[in-house]
Design a protein around this motif. Structure first.
Motif, PDB file in Angstrom:
ATOM      1  N   ILE A 110       0.855  -1.193   0.000  1.00 29.57           N
ATOM      2  CA  ILE A 110       0.000   0.000   0.000  1.00 29.57           C
ATOM      3  C   ILE A 110       0.893   1.247   0.000  1.00 29.57           C
ATOM      4  O   ILE A 110       2.122   1.125  -0.053  1.00 29.57           O
ATOM      5  N   CYS A 123       0.745   4.464   2.157  1.00 33.27           N
ATOM      6  CA  CYS A 123       0.291   5.440   3.153  1.00 33.27           C
ATOM      7  C   CYS A 123       0.955   6.797   2.885  1.00 33.27           C
ATOM      8  O   CYS A 123       2.171   6.859   2.670  1.00 33.27           O
ATOM      9  N   ARG A 169      -8.771   4.100   2.559  1.00 31.53           N
ATOM     10  CA  ARG A 169      -8.263   4.470   1.224  1.00 31.53           C
ATOM     11  C   ARG A 169      -7.589   5.843   1.251  1.00 31.53           C
ATOM     12  O   ARG A 169      -6.597   6.064   0.578  1.00 31.53           O
ATOM     13  N   THR A 224      -4.167   5.223   2.825  1.00 31.41           N
ATOM     14  CA  THR A 224      -3.239   4.261   2.209  1.00 31.41           C
ATOM     15  C   THR A 224      -3.161   4.371   0.690  1.00 31.41           C
ATOM     16  O   THR A 224      -2.287   3.763   0.085  1.00 31.41           O
ATOM     17  N   ARG A 246      -4.791   2.891  -1.320  1.00 29.96           N
ATOM     18  CA  ARG A 246      -4.974   1.542  -1.864  1.00 29.96           C
ATOM     19  C   ARG A 246      -6.170   0.889  -1.175  1.00 29.96           C
ATOM     20  O   ARG A 246      -6.722   1.400  -0.212  1.00 29.96           O
TER      21      ARG A 246
END
Ligand code: SAM
Ligand code: SF4
Length: 336
Positions: free
Chosen positions: A28, A30, A134, A137, A139
């Motif tokens: 991911i 962040c 979301r 991250t 993602r």
């Protein structure tokens, strides 16, 4: 042969805690840790092998290092991580091994990691809704992270803790849901003040939601939070100040890295995935131990390099001063 004296720096701080980053890669992105796009990852050949990590740990354990934590990047993207855990758990003198993970790959690996000797897990989860997840991250992965937490509890990990970075404008509405989550699941939720270690260099003090504000909100919205006496400032609670709700149900931790720095009780050193030793998260210098490991350096040379790094450790991080300089490595490449 150098005597095995403990690792004490010039401010009298004893170091027993080594954080080992096993990769700078992550599944991911962040915003407080990584750039959104075009991340320059380390080459595979640059990463310390599990054997090199094991040798380094064998060298530093006689110097008093007895607590290890595996981190990254996302440590669970490194293949066969459980084999490293097994190697480290077998080293005499290693008392405690922990893992910090985003939890997305944890459901599949929790059992294997537990069997390999891992006992402590911190799952980083900044929000309790998929939309907010979301935003943090950039993602997907919210449901997998939750499943990872459940799998860790089922596998027997104790404690399982959540780490949530506290960011003004994003975290406020997560506080009460997290408070109830801690009460319902027995998972301690720890809020970490957002630190200037983002890749995009957009951190500002005004973007940090401070620990005292979190306590006030939780205390007024759920019920008062009572401080819990922990064994030491840097014991199992680490740098967190821990609280429990007044009825004894639900633990909350606060890591006030910005508003109340805990540098004076810091007991940590860090090994990056490419084999650099860092004496502080915010350090601007690092010591190359990969070179020593690969050039067949003698153990004494490694010990001398570790001692020199500890002796060069600064008093504190200076985030709250005009002198502060953000390290060029962002968090995912240091190992949080
Ligand atoms: N990928 C794993 C994870 O997220 O748990 C391990 C590595 S991550 C860098 C380790 C911890 O650092 C996480 O709990 C993450 O939330 C925290 N972290 C990353 N960047 C941060 C920042 N700028 N300020 C505060 N905490 C940060
Ligand atoms: Fe990945 Fe952890 Fe950094 Fe998030 S905090 S981008 S999960 S390394």
């Amino acid at each position: 042969m150098l005597p095995d004296l403990p690792l004490i720096d010039s401010f009298g701080r004893l170091h027993n805690n080594l954080r080992i980053s096993v990769t700078d890669r992550c599944n991911i992105r962040c915003f407080y840790c990584m750039p959104a796009e075009d991340v320059q990852f380390m080459e595979k050949s640059e990463l310390l092998t599990f054997e090199e990590i094991e040798r380094f740990v064998r060298v530093v354990v006689p110097l008093g290092i007895d607590k290890l934590r595996l981190t990254g990047g996302e440590p669970l993207v490194r293949r066969e991580l459980h084999t490293l855990v097994r190697k480290l758990a077998a080293i005499p003198g290693v008392k405690d091994i922990g893992l910090t993970t985003n939890g997305i790959l944890l459901a599949d690996q929790a059992e294997l990691l537990y069997q390999a000797g891992l006992r402590r897990i911190n799952v980083s989860l900044d929000a309790l809704s998929p939309e907010k997840f979301r935003k943090f991250t950039r993602r997907e992965g919210f449901e997998q992270a939750l499943a990872g937490i459940e799998a860790a509890q089922r596998a027997g990990f104790d404690p399982v803790k959540i780490n949530a970075v506290s960011v003004r404008g994003l975290t406020e509405e997560e506080l009460v849901p997290f408070g109830h989550f801690a009460r319902k699941t027995g998972v301690e939720v720890r809020f970490i003040e957002y630190m200037p270690l983002d890749a995009d260099n957009t951190w500002e003090r005004g973007k940090v939601l401070f620990a005292h504000e979190i306590i006030e909100t939780l205390s007024s919205s759920i019920m008062p939070l009572i401080p819990v006496a922990t064994e030491s400032a840097q014991g199992h609670g680490g740098p967190a100040t821990e609280f429990v709700f007044a009825d004894g149900i639900g633990r909350i931790g606060l890591i006030a890295s910005v508003s109340q720095p805990f540098c004076l009780s810091c007991n940590r050193i860090r090994l990056t995935a490419d084999g650099k030793l860092r004496n502080c998260l915010f350090s601007l210098e690092e010591t190359d131990v990969r070179g020593l490991l690969r050039e067949q350096g003698h153990d004494n040379e490694l010990v001398a390099a570790v001692r020199a790094s500890i002796l060069a450790k600064k008093e504190g991080h200076e985030i709250n001063t005009a002198r502060f300089i953000q390290p060029t490595r962002p968090m995912h490449s240091i190992g949080g």
